[in-house]
Design a protein around this motif. Structure first.
Motif, PDB file in Angstrom:
ATOM      1  N   ASN A 181       0.821  -1.211   0.000  1.00 17.45           N
ATOM      2  CA  ASN A 181       0.000   0.000   0.000  1.00 17.45           C
ATOM      3  C   ASN A 181       0.853   1.257   0.000  1.00 17.45           C
ATOM      4  N   VAL A 182       0.783   2.009  -1.107  1.00 21.05           N
ATOM      5  CA  VAL A 182       1.560   3.246  -1.235  1.00 21.05           C
ATOM      6  C   VAL A 182       0.889   4.341  -0.409  1.00 21.05           C
ATOM      7  N   VAL A 183       1.682   5.012   0.441  1.00 16.54           N
ATOM      8  CA  VAL A 183       1.133   6.042   1.319  1.00 16.54           C
ATOM      9  C   VAL A 183       1.693   7.439   1.020  1.00 16.54           C
ATOM     10  N   TYR A 184       2.762   7.514   0.218  1.00 18.67           N
ATOM     11  CA  TYR A 184       3.361   8.816  -0.074  1.00 18.67           C
ATOM     12  C   TYR A 184       4.207   8.724  -1.335  1.00 18.67           C
ATOM     13  N   VAL A 185       4.130   9.775  -2.164  1.00 18.43           N
ATOM     14  CA  VAL A 185       4.996   9.868  -3.339  1.00 18.43           C
ATOM     15  C   VAL A 185       5.739  11.191  -3.259  1.00 18.43           C
ATOM     16  N   ASP A 186       7.067  11.128  -3.273  1.00 12.90           N
ATOM     17  CA  ASP A 186       7.914  12.321  -3.258  1.00 12.90           C
ATOM     18  C   ASP A 186       8.124  12.742  -4.706  1.00 12.90           C
ATOM     19  N   LEU A 187       7.475  13.838  -5.094  1.00 10.16           N
ATOM     20  CA  LEU A 187       7.508  14.293  -6.482  1.00 10.16           C
ATOM     21  C   LEU A 187       8.573  15.370  -6.690  1.00 10.16           C
ATOM     22  N   PRO A 188       9.234  15.359  -7.847  1.00  9.04           N
ATOM     23  CA  PRO A 188      10.186  16.429  -8.172  1.00  9.04           C
ATOM     24  C   PRO A 188       9.437  17.679  -8.642  1.00  9.04           C
ATOM     25  N   GLU A 189      10.169  18.689  -9.042  1.00  5.97           N
ATOM     26  CA  GLU A 189       9.577  19.943  -9.504  1.00  5.97           C
ATOM     27  C   GLU A 189       9.555  19.991 -11.030  1.00  5.97           C
ATOM     28  N   VAL A 190       8.551  20.688 -11.581  1.00  6.89           N
ATOM     29  CA  VAL A 190       8.524  20.965 -13.011  1.00  6.89           C
ATOM     30  C   VAL A 190       9.780  21.778 -13.348  1.00  6.89           C
ATOM     31  N   ASP A 191      10.340  21.542 -14.514  1.00  2.00           N
ATOM     32  CA  ASP A 191      11.565  22.167 -15.031  1.00  2.00           C
ATOM     33  C   ASP A 191      12.842  21.548 -14.467  1.00  2.00           C
ATOM     34  N   ALA A 223      19.149   9.752 -16.864  1.00  2.00           N
ATOM     35  CA  ALA A 223      18.948   8.301 -16.870  1.00  2.00           C
ATOM     36  C   ALA A 223      19.860   7.658 -15.827  1.00  2.00           C
ATOM     37  N   GLY A 224      19.258   6.797 -14.999  1.00  2.00           N
ATOM     38  CA  GLY A 224      20.022   6.092 -13.975  1.00  2.00           C
ATOM     39  C   GLY A 224      20.118   6.818 -12.653  1.00  2.00           C
ATOM     40  N   GLU A 225      19.573   8.044 -12.596  1.00  2.00           N
ATOM     41  CA  GLU A 225      19.624   8.800 -11.338  1.00  2.00           C
ATOM     42  C   GLU A 225      18.239   8.905 -10.714  1.00  2.00           C
ATOM     43  N   GLU A 226      18.210   8.999  -9.392  1.00  2.00           N
ATOM     44  CA  GLU A 226      16.968   9.050  -8.629  1.00  2.00           C
ATOM     45  C   GLU A 226      16.316  10.432  -8.783  1.00  2.00           C
ATOM     46  N   PHE A 227      14.987  10.446  -8.953  1.00  2.00           N
ATOM     47  CA  PHE A 227      14.275  11.731  -9.057  1.00  2.00           C
ATOM     48  C   PHE A 227      13.144  11.878  -8.055  1.00  2.00           C
ATOM     49  N   GLY A 228      12.902  10.865  -7.272  1.00  2.00           N
ATOM     50  CA  GLY A 228      11.813  10.925  -6.297  1.00  2.00           C
ATOM     51  C   GLY A 228      11.778   9.622  -5.527  1.00  2.00           C
ATOM     52  N   ALA A 229      10.702   9.435  -4.766  1.00  2.00           N
ATOM     53  CA  ALA A 229      10.578   8.212  -3.984  1.00  2.00           C
ATOM     54  C   ALA A 229       9.112   7.860  -3.802  1.00  2.00           C
ATOM     55  N   VAL A 230       8.895   6.576  -3.586  1.00  4.38           N
ATOM     56  CA  VAL A 230       7.564   6.070  -3.275  1.00  4.38           C
ATOM     57  C   VAL A 230       7.674   5.384  -1.923  1.00  4.38           C
ATOM     58  N   GLU A 231       6.766   5.742  -1.014  1.00  2.00           N
ATOM     59  CA  GLU A 231       6.776   5.119   0.309  1.00  2.00           C
ATOM     60  C   GLU A 231       5.497   4.317   0.490  1.00  2.00           C
ATOM     61  N   SER A 232       5.675   3.128   1.066  1.00  7.32           N
ATOM     62  CA  SER A 232       4.521   2.285   1.377  1.00  7.32           C
ATOM     63  C   SER A 232       4.560   1.978   2.871  1.00  7.32           C
ATOM     64  N   VAL A 233       3.570   1.242   3.317  1.00  5.98           N
ATOM     65  CA  VAL A 233       3.567   0.861   4.723  1.00  5.98           C
ATOM     66  C   VAL A 233       4.735  -0.076   5.026  1.00  5.98           C
ATOM     67  N   LYS A 234       5.283  -0.744   3.994  1.00  8.60           N
ATOM     68  CA  LYS A 234       6.368  -1.702   4.180  1.00  8.60           C
ATOM     69  C   LYS A 234       7.756  -1.089   3.975  1.00  8.60           C
ATOM     70  N   ALA A 235       7.893  -0.179   3.007  1.00  9.04           N
ATOM     71  CA  ALA A 235       9.230   0.257   2.607  1.00  9.04           C
ATOM     72  C   ALA A 235       9.172   1.574   1.855  1.00  9.04           C
ATOM     73  N   ALA A 236      10.336   2.169   1.686  1.00  9.83           N
ATOM     74  CA  ALA A 236      10.475   3.333   0.810  1.00  9.83           C
ATOM     75  C   ALA A 236      11.397   2.923  -0.325  1.00  9.83           C
ATOM     76  N   SER A 237      11.110   3.416  -1.504  1.00 10.02           N
ATOM     77  CA  SER A 237      11.906   3.037  -2.668  1.00 10.02           C
ATOM     78  C   SER A 237      12.155   4.259  -3.535  1.00 10.02           C
ATOM     79  N   ASP A 238      13.430   4.471  -3.898  1.00  8.00           N
ATOM     80  CA  ASP A 238      13.746   5.568  -4.809  1.00  8.00           C
ATOM     81  C   ASP A 238      13.169   5.261  -6.184  1.00  8.00           C
ATOM     82  N   ILE A 239      12.821   6.325  -6.897  1.00 10.12           N
ATOM     83  CA  ILE A 239      12.382   6.183  -8.278  1.00 10.12           C
ATOM     84  C   ILE A 239      13.555   6.628  -9.148  1.00 10.12           C
ATOM     85  N   ILE A 240      13.994   5.739 -10.027  1.00 10.04           N
ATOM     86  CA  ILE A 240      15.160   5.992 -10.865  1.00 10.04           C
ATOM     87  C   ILE A 240      14.690   6.367 -12.272  1.00 10.04           C
TER      88      ILE A 240
END
Length: 126
Positions: free
Chosen positions: A38-48, A53-70
């Protein structure tokens, strides 16, 4: 079994890319949202912001874990899916409909390094 959609590009870190002209919609795969729970939070980047490629731009957090978005591709963010700020659970409902960022591609050649649906299906079945 996780849903995989033909015509999208997939990364080994479980992001997908849907290309429309010079624009790319990037999100997490159905496999990723199942793994997170269950996803509880999404860390969004800014427009512009620029993504590489290959670098993290945000994160998704669930009740179990947090995961970077690459970022699977490089470009400039032209839109973020603000609906995810109030309803992060949309990623659990349909990960492919609810993309995270829209970028203007800076190098379409980077798509060649990503997997197609068949390769991603094989990758996730190991």
């Amino acid at each position: 079994m996780a849903k995989v959609i033909e015509g999208l590009y997939y990364s080994e870190s479980h992001e997908y890319v849907r290309v429309e002209g010079d624009m790319a919609y990037i999100g997490i795969t159905d496999y990723a949202q199942h793994a997170l729970g269950n996803v509880v939070y999404v860390d969004l980047p800014e427009v512009d912001d620029e993504v590489e490629a290959g670098e993290e731009f945000g994160a998704v957090e669930s009740v179990k874990a947090a995961s970077d978005i690459i970022a699977p591709v490089s470009g400039t963010i032209v839109e973020v899916n603000e609906a995810l700020e109030d309803k992060p659970e949309l990623l659990n409902e349909d990960a492919y409909e609810n993309w995270i960022i829209k970028v203007e591609l800076s190098d379409k050649g980077e798509l060649d390094a990503l997997m197609d649906a068949a390769a991603y299906t094989e990758f996730t079945s190991k």
